[in-house]
Motif scaffolding. Sequence first.
Motif, PDB file in Angstrom:
ATOM      1  N   VAL A  52       0.970  -0.976   0.461  1.00  0.00           N
ATOM      2  CA  VAL A  52       0.077   0.476  -0.313  1.00  0.00           C
ATOM      3  C   VAL A  52       1.104   1.478  -0.215  1.00  0.00           C
ATOM      4  O   VAL A  52       0.512   1.961  -0.701  1.00  0.00           O
ATOM      5  CB  VAL A  52      -0.975   0.150   1.239  1.00  0.00           C
ATOM      6  N   THR A  53       2.039   1.256   0.822  1.00  0.00           N
ATOM      7  CA  THR A  53       2.407   2.492   0.642  1.00  0.00           C
ATOM      8  C   THR A  53       3.787   2.723  -0.617  1.00  0.00           C
ATOM      9  O   THR A  53       4.043   3.890  -0.419  1.00  0.00           O
ATOM     10  CB  THR A  53       3.707   2.518   2.551  1.00  0.00           C
ATOM     11  N   LEU A  54       3.557   1.790  -1.063  1.00  0.00           N
ATOM     12  CA  LEU A  54       4.900   1.978  -1.977  1.00  0.00           C
ATOM     13  C   LEU A  54       4.136   2.267  -3.397  1.00  0.00           C
ATOM     14  O   LEU A  54       4.372   2.536  -4.591  1.00  0.00           O
ATOM     15  CB  LEU A  54       5.342   0.359  -2.408  1.00  0.00           C
ATOM     16  N   ALA A  57      -0.725   7.169  -4.429  1.00  0.00           N
ATOM     17  CA  ALA A  57      -1.701   7.492  -4.107  1.00  0.00           C
ATOM     18  C   ALA A  57      -3.202   6.546  -3.474  1.00  0.00           C
ATOM     19  O   ALA A  57      -3.294   7.103  -4.398  1.00  0.00           O
ATOM     20  CB  ALA A  57      -2.441   8.462  -4.774  1.00  0.00           C
ATOM     21  N   PRO A  58      -2.661   6.127  -2.954  1.00  0.00           N
ATOM     22  CA  PRO A  58      -3.842   4.902  -2.922  1.00  0.00           C
ATOM     23  C   PRO A  58      -5.145   6.063  -1.608  1.00  0.00           C
ATOM     24  O   PRO A  58      -5.188   7.335  -1.436  1.00  0.00           O
ATOM     25  CB  PRO A  58      -3.577   4.196  -1.987  1.00  0.00           C
ATOM     26  N   ASP A  59      -6.727   5.371  -2.676  1.00  0.00           N
ATOM     27  CA  ASP A  59      -7.863   6.496  -1.909  1.00  0.00           C
ATOM     28  C   ASP A  59      -8.919   4.671  -1.306  1.00  0.00           C
ATOM     29  O   ASP A  59      -7.544   4.051  -1.435  1.00  0.00           O
ATOM     30  CB  ASP A  59      -8.166   6.697  -3.192  1.00  0.00           C
ATOM     31  N   PHE A  63      -7.183   1.025  -2.047  1.00  0.00           N
ATOM     32  CA  PHE A  63      -6.824  -0.170  -1.288  1.00  0.00           C
ATOM     33  C   PHE A  63      -7.720  -1.195  -0.843  1.00  0.00           C
ATOM     34  O   PHE A  63      -7.215  -2.197  -0.659  1.00  0.00           O
ATOM     35  CB  PHE A  63      -7.998   1.313   0.066  1.00  0.00           C
TER      36      PHE A  63
END
Lengths: 170, 346
Positions: A52-54, A57-59, A63
């Motif tokens: 997720v962190t890599l 721009a997750p929303d 996600f």
Amino acid sequence: MKALMAEMDFGRISVGDICGKCGMSRKSFYYHFRDKYDLVNWIFYTEFISRVTLGAAPDGRVFLADICAYFHENRAFYVNAFGVEGQNSFTEFFAETLHPFVFAYVQERVGAREYSDFFCTFYTDALRVAITQWLKQGAHIPPDRFAQLLEQAFSGIPAGDSNAVTRGGL
Amino acid sequence: MDEKWIMKTIAEGAARLGIRHIKSDPNRGIRYMVDLGAHFSRSPVPQEFYRNARRLLEKPGSAYRRLVSDVVARVDAKTLETMGVNLGYMSWAYGSALIRRHETRLGYHIPWALFLDCDYPAPPGVELNRLVSEGREIGIYTYMVFAGGQTQDCAGLLKLSEAFPDCAFILFSGSCEVSGMLARSRQPMRNVMVSLEYSQPDRAENARLLGEKQRLAATHCIYSDGSADSVLSGEALRRCAAEGCSFVFFIADSGCGAETARRVRDYVADCREKQGYPLFLMDLYSDVDYVDRAISSQAGCTRVRCDGAVFTGTGLAQGVNALTSPLERVLYMAAPLSRVSGLPGV
């Protein structure tokens, strides 16, 4: 651990098996982990969160799609992991990890109302069970489609007036 | 549910998990927390922090292991989680990325922590909310607030911290009145660390009250050219350790010379490395400076007094007032990138 869980049930795997497979001493294992449950939770947390962190721009939607894609790629491992219940199990850990995200989503729809906790627990459990069943049944629905179905199921959370429940509005 | 919120929620989950592990099994839990932090750190400041933490904790008989488990046992878990996330993620990861982006675009230095000097007569109706609000927009999520005998609205400082729950506030109390107020406050203070000045007569009692409420608390010693020897003799640290303090700040006073500041800085670094005292030690200005240099192309402490005067390492910034100008303009006038220097000495 992943290789072992592809071959046998989690319950039959010992710390000795894990150490033998990766060439680690028991002392080193216990230096970092309390038990095999701890290791499974660590694997999920670090792999999933790294993903997720890599990502870019997750929303909320991205996600959820990431969760489904990750479980699909590692389905052999997680079918096994979800089979374990009880204290410090992966099932419990996963629910706890999801909880704040589901809570935020529910709050966006019903606000900080009397029944938001109810909806949060309900949908966290529903999400967990849906993913478990999907994996156990072979994960034939592609992960992006499965994520869309989950999203549609979430959109069933009644927006606005949760007092409709007490007035028999369900 | 945007990226910032998702990342912050992940950081909160990791902090909660780590704290729980430390409570149930301190040795393994501390390693778990450090391993988790190191695994997820992408920014230089947290990476360096976890690298050093690992190294210091692995030393045989490390004083820090007992210190960490003591702090986790004594301080409210939610406060630890909040301050940990506000400092470790909001300030050093999210905030530092914003700072670098804005510095590149705007051409002036943005400090990662802003100093607010509220121990001074202020015009009536002064509100610091605007400064903090504008600070957040450019990546400043940590505020070092000084309060004392001339602070007119101490309760207002706590309200300020409540208005910005994702910022970390360290309140340095320079008077018994302020310390007493903070120690007796019933506000949650989840994003606040209270530091009591070492020489205050009521310090032990106020520290006890803060401890009862499971607050995050510290002691600070202000040193000058004349008093630095008592710091360097170890007397202050021995006393703090005996009293059960966990965090100690050394703070150079406004007239302190650069050579004295350097001696104290080296002393603190040496004590940290040798772990002779079971304390988290910080030499405030040099440590803030150090983090600044890791984030920005330059470092420079910026202090805003509550009458609007602005001070940097080179002294009073002329022609700028923080009460009447936007913070961006204040920083531009006070600290354009070519003019910034290090320790304040003001």
